[in-house]
Every structure is written in C-alpha cells, then in structure tokens.
Scaffold this motif. Structure first.
Motif, PDB file in Angstrom:
ATOM      1  N   ALA A 119      25.169  15.966  52.156  1.00 46.00           N
ATOM      2  CA  ALA A 119      24.920  14.662  51.525  1.00 46.00           C
ATOM      3  C   ALA A 119      23.874  13.875  52.311  1.00 46.00           C
ATOM      4  N   TRP A 120      23.932  13.921  53.635  1.00 52.91           N
ATOM      5  CA  TRP A 120      22.948  13.205  54.452  1.00 52.91           C
ATOM      6  C   TRP A 120      21.554  13.834  54.314  1.00 52.91           C
ATOM      7  N   ILE A 121      21.532  15.166  54.221  1.00 58.73           N
ATOM      8  CA  ILE A 121      20.237  15.839  53.997  1.00 58.73           C
ATOM      9  C   ILE A 121      19.655  15.406  52.665  1.00 58.73           C
ATOM     10  N   ASN A 122      20.506  15.292  51.649  1.00 53.79           N
ATOM     11  CA  ASN A 122      20.029  14.795  50.353  1.00 53.79           C
ATOM     12  C   ASN A 122      19.370  13.430  50.507  1.00 53.79           C
ATOM     13  N   TYR A 123      20.028  12.548  51.277  1.00 52.58           N
ATOM     14  CA  TYR A 123      19.470  11.202  51.467  1.00 52.58           C
ATOM     15  C   TYR A 123      18.110  11.293  52.157  1.00 52.58           C
ATOM     16  N   ILE A 124      18.032  12.091  53.202  1.00 50.48           N
ATOM     17  CA  ILE A 124      16.759  12.231  53.935  1.00 50.48           C
ATOM     18  C   ILE A 124      15.672  12.758  53.012  1.00 50.48           C
ATOM     19  N   ASN A 125      15.980  13.827  52.268  1.00 54.32           N
ATOM     20  CA  ASN A 125      14.984  14.408  51.367  1.00 54.32           C
ATOM     21  C   ASN A 125      14.546  13.423  50.295  1.00 54.32           C
ATOM     22  N   MET A 126      15.508  12.714  49.715  1.00 56.44           N
ATOM     23  CA  MET A 126      15.163  11.761  48.650  1.00 56.44           C
ATOM     24  C   MET A 126      14.379  10.584  49.204  1.00 56.44           C
ATOM     25  N   ALA A 127      14.742  10.131  50.408  1.00 55.54           N
ATOM     26  CA  ALA A 127      14.021   9.003  51.008  1.00 55.54           C
ATOM     27  C   ALA A 127      12.597   9.380  51.366  1.00 55.54           C
TER      28      ALA A 127
END
Length: 809
Positions: free
Chosen positions: A311-319
């Motif tokens: 989930a945190w990787i998703n945030y990093i990628n999306m940001a």
C-alpha cells in the motif's frame, strides 16, 4: 505556515479525488489487514502470560536414549522428580505435577446428572498456587490435600449442581469411587496450554490403583517412580537461580535414584522450557493441548507488514507519477519564496493526512471484521484486542513510520524541481525516477508471488496429508466412548450382548473394543525388549489393548502370523516399525518370540503393516497390540450405508437398555482424524484471505501506474497509429514492459520461496514439495490479474483520435 499547509493539503486531497480514493482504499485494506492479523498473532502470543510469577516457572520434559540413540521424547516426565527436587535442590521454590485423565464419567446421583468428561486432571496442591487457580469457594490450600477430593470450575459447578453450593457434596466417578467436592474455582483462562475443568487430588492416584488391585499395590509409585513418565512437571525457581546448574543437579539426582540407567547404553535427559514458550515453541509428543506455531505467527506478521508495504509503495508510485501535474505548483511556490523544507513539509502533511484517514476508517471497520475473524479461526469473543496496550503502541508506530516512508521520497523528489525548467514546460521525469517506480512495482510482484505460492503450498500439504493412504479403513466408522461402569466380567458379557443387538441391523457390520482408535495420541508407552537381547538394551513401544475384531474392522493387513483369538492371554501383535526397532530380521522370525513389555512377557503371534495412528505430521510409532477384550476405551462400529440418523438412533436405544448407568457419546472417525490438521487449515484460510487482499492492493497501484504511463506516452501512441500500428501491436508494446516486471518478480521470489518452503515443511514427517507447476500457476494467476488491470486503460488510449493527441502536444 501550519495553517497554509493544512489548507493546501485539504485542497489537494479534495481536488484529486481519484488519487485520494485509490490510495485511501489501498491503505484502509492494509491497516485493516494489519489489525486482523494482529488479533490472531496477539491472541496466540499471549498464551501463559497471565500468571503472576510465570517468568520463574519452567516445565521439565523428558528425552530417553537407548544404545546411544534418542528412542523416546515426551512433554511429560517422571513421577518422582517434583517431590525430589523440592526437597533436595535449594534453587527450587516450588514444584508440582498434573496429569490428565483421558476420560471419566461423573455423576451427581441426587440430581440425576451424568456426563463424560475429558478435562479432568490429577493435580498437586502446589499446582493451585503456581498456576494462579483462583478459588471462589473452599480452601485452596487444603482442597487437594487428601485422596478422593475434587475441585470444580464455576461452569462445571453450575452444570452438576445448578445454583446449589457444591462444597461438601459428592460426585460419583465411574460408579466406582466417590469424590468429595472441596472447592470451586473461576473458569481457567483459555489462553493457557494447560486446560482443565476438574482438579482431582494427587493422592487419589495411589488410592485408586490400590483399590483396583485389591490391595496388591502397596508402593506409591506416583511419588517415588523414576520410570513412570506420564506426569507434566513444573518447577518454580527462586529469583537469580542458575538454570544450567539446576539441570546438572537434576541429572545427578537421576543418576542417584534411577535403577534403570546404564552408563553409555540407557539414560535420560531433561529439558527445561519456560512456561511462556511452551505453547508456541514446544511440539513434543503428548503436549497438553495442540500447540501453536511461532513460525506461523512470524509468517503472518511478515504478511501484515508486506501488505502495508504494498500500500505504501502504491502511494509512492502514485505520488511520483503525479509529479508532472504538481511540477507547476512547485515552480510557482519556489518563485514565491517557498524553500525545500517547506515543500517537503507540505507533501509529508498530505501523506500523513491520507494515512491517518485510512487509519481511522480501518479502525471503524475493524469491529465487525474482528467478529468475523474470531468466528473464522476460533478466537473466543471474550478476547479483546483493543484492550491490549502493546497493540496500540505498535499500531501507532506503524502509522507514523508508514506516513513517513510513503511521503518522504515523493516529497524529496518533487521539492527538488527547478522552477525555471518547470515554468518553461521543459521538465520531464528522470530515468532514475522511472527505474525506481519499476523497482517498487517489482517488489510488489515479489510479495504477491510469495503469498500466492505460500498459500498454494499450505493447501497442497494439507491435501497431501488428508489424501494419503493411511494404512487402515477410515470410512464410515463411528466411535463410541465405551462404558466405565461394572467389572471386567460384566463388561465382556454386556459387550457381547450389545454387539449381537447391533448386528441385527444390516447396515452395522462389525464392532471392536480398544484403548485407542486411530487419530488419538497413544499415552501408554513402556520400555520393552526382545528377550534374546541384553537386559540393558530396551526400546520404547506404544501400547494398544484391543479385542480380536480390531484388525478386521480397520482392515489392517497382516504380514505374518495371525489375529488375536478370544482365548488369547499374554499374546501380542506388533507393527513393522516395532519389528525393526526390537531387532528382528523379518516378520517370520518374530513369530512366537517373547517380548518383555515392562514386566509382562508377551508372545508375538502376528505382525501387521504400518499404518498412521496419528496425522502425517508425525512419524509412524512402534506399536505393540496386546490382547485384552475387557479393556475400556472406545467401541469402533463399522457401518455400510450413510443413513446416520437412523443408525445412531438405534445404537443409542440399545445402549440405554444395556448400559443404563453410562452416558452415550459418539463421534465420526474421519472428523476426529482430520481435527489434527485444524491449525494448518486455519493458517491456510488466514493466508488465503490476506494474499487476496494484497493482490487487490497491488492491482490498484498497477491500474494507476498503467494510467499514468499511458497518459505520458499519448504522443507516442498517436505517432505509431499514424505510421500504421494497430491496437494489438500498441497493446503488446505496453504489455511487454509489464511482463518484464512480472518476470523479475518471479525470478527474485524463486530462491526465497524454495528456502522458506523447505523450512516450513521440515515440521512434517510426511510432506509434499513445491513443483515447477506451482510457480507456473502463480505466474499465470498474476498475469491474468495484470492483464485485467491494464487492458482497459491501454485499449481506451488507442481509441483517442491521433490528430487531437498530436495537436495538443
């Protein structure tokens, strides 16, 4: 500044609703998964941690060595250890023994209440204080001080005596002994590896044996024996005691008192296990109850953190994917004087806000979800995770770390944009940023492969164990607890009458009596030897007493020799493992030889093939079957059809006619046998649910990654279409990049899975293994999910008018 940061954060969250919702959904699932997994992990980890002085309590377990090899190990130990160490080793503050009674029938004759009980134990008086058994009625110091005394839990007191005060009243035990109720204690916490509803005074062991032997038993072996090992023994040390020094002293006491120890040939070793570690770390034969697994908890803990990581990787990628959209905002802010620190704080605030919002939503969803989880894996509803302060500390720490990790890199990258390039429209994402995002996507796929293949392996092993040939016929077998009332003569007469009554029904084919049925741990084990071997060379055999129908009913084939006959006395049948252990060359040479089983001389009349007495987690035990048609334990009833309702009704009718003083209790053999796998089934269910959730979160991130990737390459798509490329060729250009990411995830996860699978499978005596097909299956499952996630976005991009795309560029 704080006001400005707050307003900007709120505006960006509301403005970019799709970005916010996708991130929020992924983080809510991740936090909720962490809470639900933590529920199970905390529950299992809290076993035996409620005792006030549990840190100083250890269990003494036993290892026996014969001819230099480990021949037997058990969670139980010798009867004489506890009283001897209390009197002779100064480091010992107290010691106690407790031993379960497999089953007994208790009756309150005045109230006409009678039940079969399986949670009764003989216990020392010391046990009450050492294990914090809280009495509500009676004197805890005297309740178990003399023979034929019993203390009941509050639930059992209500069961037998309703609202009456039970202290001073009598319970009949198997219609043979009378037990005086001397106390009532609070129901013992379920988070204990020791479970009991009844405590019977320890001196009752000798008195019952003396009475049943008609006075021939004159020595109290339950206090002096260094060979009788059926007792769970616990020792409480004084503060600052040296455990290693205690073990040396215990070994010296064994040398001093044991008359069976032979230097270099036969000896015992004692293992000390801290009370708080028994449930998770000790997996010896004859554990008090089914143990938990620290390895399982580590896997589940890792799973919860991996889901959060996804989930945190998703945030990093999306940001970072949105960095092009935020580039002008950063450029304008820098022109107006914002420094890098202020920009980092702004983006960190956004990260914390989304993480915190997800945290709150997950807590709201946790209450109904925890109830579902409790029902699924069997955690009592009385267990409250939210009352555990350590859980809250860990959860808040995870929130803070997650908000920092997921927000810092995008904040650091975006805050470094050069305003001149941004405002001139010459800013582009760097290659290093693209490589990082692909690297993070690879990590997500590594996690997905790990969880998918782990789930496949668990169910593959469970299926392997449940579908292997067991060596006996398990189908359509009903198990009835045999009666306890009456003497041996009456037992045999009634058994024959019962058997004849049942055989009047065509559906009932046979009935056998035995001390144990398949699927049960064999508690009765004795030092044994072939009489042609030296007296000091003994082996441990597990003993089952049975009648002549046992082998026929279970279809256990004979290699050599014959079955029991009704007239047989002191005759025995051994399995292949016992044959090898005793030193026979082959089955034929064992026939009519004499084996000394403790003090009984048993003539071997037959050898049967090995079969799995217990689950395939355990090796096949060396078993000696001894002829005894009157031995109490269980009736096995073989049935031809499956009209169970009528069959059970008819059996119960005849039972009440023939055994009016004994309650009727039955179970199905296949259900009973498969109960041994319930912890692994539970583990598989948990891992399946959270593997699915982790893949769903990965797909959310993949969807956004594909969307932004396509958005940034719209000009390329337009040019390719103008040059004649069709939809399929454009699709495969994009798909090839995702395929490489998937393949890298599979390649990196491969050695990790091989190593971890071998370690997990090492706990099973009989096991499957990971195969190439398992990895192919996982690969295609991930591939299908990826295709389903990215296909629509790519297809939608190919439908856009190329002229409009190139004109905008």
């Amino acid at each position: 500044m704080l006001k400005s940061i707050f307003k900007t954060t709120l505006r960006n969250i509301l403005k970019n609703r799709v970005f916010t919702l996708i991130n929020l959904l992924g983080l809510v699932i991740a936090f909720l998964s962490f809470i639900l997994i933590n529920q199970y992990v905390r529950y299992e980890s809290d076993f035996d941690r409620f005792q006030t002085e549990g840190e100083n309590i250890y269990r003494i377990s036993l290892k026996l060595f014969e001819d230099g090899k480990l021949s037997y190990e058990s969670a139980r130990a010798y009867a004489a250890i506890a009283p001897t160490i209390k009197s002779e080793i100064p480091e010992v503050e107290d010691a106690c023994r407790i031993t379960p009674i497999l089953q007994l029938t208790l009756s309150n004759r005045d109230a006409e209440k009678q039940f079969i009980e399986r949670k009764a134990c003989y216990a020392d008086t010391s046990f009450i204080k050492m294990f914090d058994v809280e009495f509500t009625k009676g004197n805890s110091k005297k309740a178990l001080s003399s023979a034929f005394k019993i203390a009941l839990s509050e639930s059992m007191a209500k069961k037998y005596f309703a609202n009456e005060d039970p202290v001073g009243k009598i319970l009949s035990w198997n219609d043979q002994f009378e037990l005086e109720v001397t106390g009532v204690f609070k129901d013992y916490p379920i988070q204990s590896h020791v479970q009991f509803d009844f405590l019977i005074s320890y001196p009752s062991i000798f008195e019952t044996r003396r009475i049943l032997s008609n006075g021939q038993e004159t020595i109290d072996y339950s206090n002096v024996s260094w060979t009788w090992y059926i007792f769970y023994t616990y020792v409480k040390f004084r503060d600052e005691s040296n455990i290693d020094e205690f073990q040396n002293k215990l070994n010296q006491l064994y040398i001093k008192y044991s008359d069976r120890r032979v230097e270099g040939v036969r000896w015992a070793e004692f293992v000390l296990t801290p009370l708080k570690n028994i449930y998770l770390d000790s997996h010896l034969p004859l554990e008090f109850k089914n143990s938990g697994s620290r390895t399982t908890l580590k896997v589940l803990n890792l799973t919860s953190f991996l889901i959060l990581l996804i989930a945190w990787i998703n945030y990093i990628n999306m940001a970072t994917n949105r960095s092009l959209e935020r580039a002008k905002e950063v450029g304008i802010r820098k022109v107006h004087g914002s420094g890098q620190v202020q920009l980092i704080l702004q983006f960190m605030a956004e990260s914390f806000s989304i993480n915190f919002l997800a945290f709150i939503v997950s807590l709201l969803l946790a209450i109904p979800s925890l109830n579902f989880m409790n029902d699924l894996i069997g955690i009592p509803k009385s267990y409250q995770l939210f009352s555990n302060i350590f859980f809250w500390n860990e959860l808040i720490l995870v929130l803070l770390i997650g908000a920092f990790l997921s927000g810092f890199y995008p904040a650091f990258v975006i805050s470094r944009f050069k305003p001149i390039l941004v405002l001139k429209g010459k800013f582009k994402n760097s290659k290093s940023s693209l490589v990082l995002r692909k690297g993070l996507a690879i990590i997500q796929f590594i996690v997905s492969f790990l969880l998918i293949v782990a789930t496949i392996l668990i169910y593959k092993q469970i299926n392997f164990m449940q579908n292997q040939p067991l060596g006996f016929d398990i189908d359509k077998t009903l198990i009835i607890t045999s009666p306890r009332s009456g003497n041996d003569y009456e037992f045999e007469v009634r058994k024959q009458t019962f058997k004849q009554k049942l055989k009047e029904y065509p559906a009932i084919k046979d009935i056998a009596a035995s001390t144990y049925t398949p699927g049960m741990p064999i508690v009765w084990s004795l030092a044994s030897r072939w009489t042609r071997t030296p007296p000091e060379v003994t082996q441990t055999l597990y003993c089952i007493q049975a009648d002549s129908n046992y082998f026929n009913l279970y279809k256990i084939p004979f290699i050599e020799g014959r079955n029991f006959q009704i007239s047989d006395t002191n005759k025995g049948v051994i399995n292949e493992t016992a044959l090898d252990l005793l030193g026979f060359e082959d089955a034929e040479s064992a026939l009519h030889e004499t084996v000394l089983v403790w003090t009984d001389s048993i003539e071997i009349v037959g050898v049967v093939k090995d079969f799995h007495q217990q689950s395939l987690e355990k090796p096949i035990y060396p078993i000696v079957f001894m002829s005894n048609p009157n031995r109490r334990g269980y009736y096995s009833i073989k049935v031809e059809n499956s009209n169970w309702t009528n069959i059970i009704r008819n059996i119960e009718k005849h039972w009440k006619e023939i055994y009016p003083a004994d309650p009727f209790e039955y179970s199905f053999l296949d259900d009973q046998f498969n109960l041994q796998y319930q912890n692994h089934v539970k583990f598989g269910k948990i891992l399946t649910i959270f593997s699915g959730l982790s893949i769903f979160i990965s797909c959310l991130g993949l969807y956004v990654f594909a969307s932004y990737n396509v958005l940034q390459r719209m000009k390329e798509i337009g040019i390719r279409k103008v040059l004649g490329a069709n939809t399929i060729s454009i699709y495969f250009i994009f798909f090839k990049e995702f395929l490489l990411v998937i393949l890298w995830g599979l390649i990196i996860s491969f050695p990790i899975l091989l190593f971890s699978s071998q370690k997990w499978l090492s706990q099973f005596a009989y096991k499957t293994s990971l195969s190439f097909i398992d990895f192919v299956l996982a690969f295609f499952l991930v591939l299908v999910l990826v295709l389903g996630t990215i296909t629509y976005e790519i297809y939608k991009a190919t439908l856009v008018n190329s002229a409009l795309t190139l004109k905008q560029e």
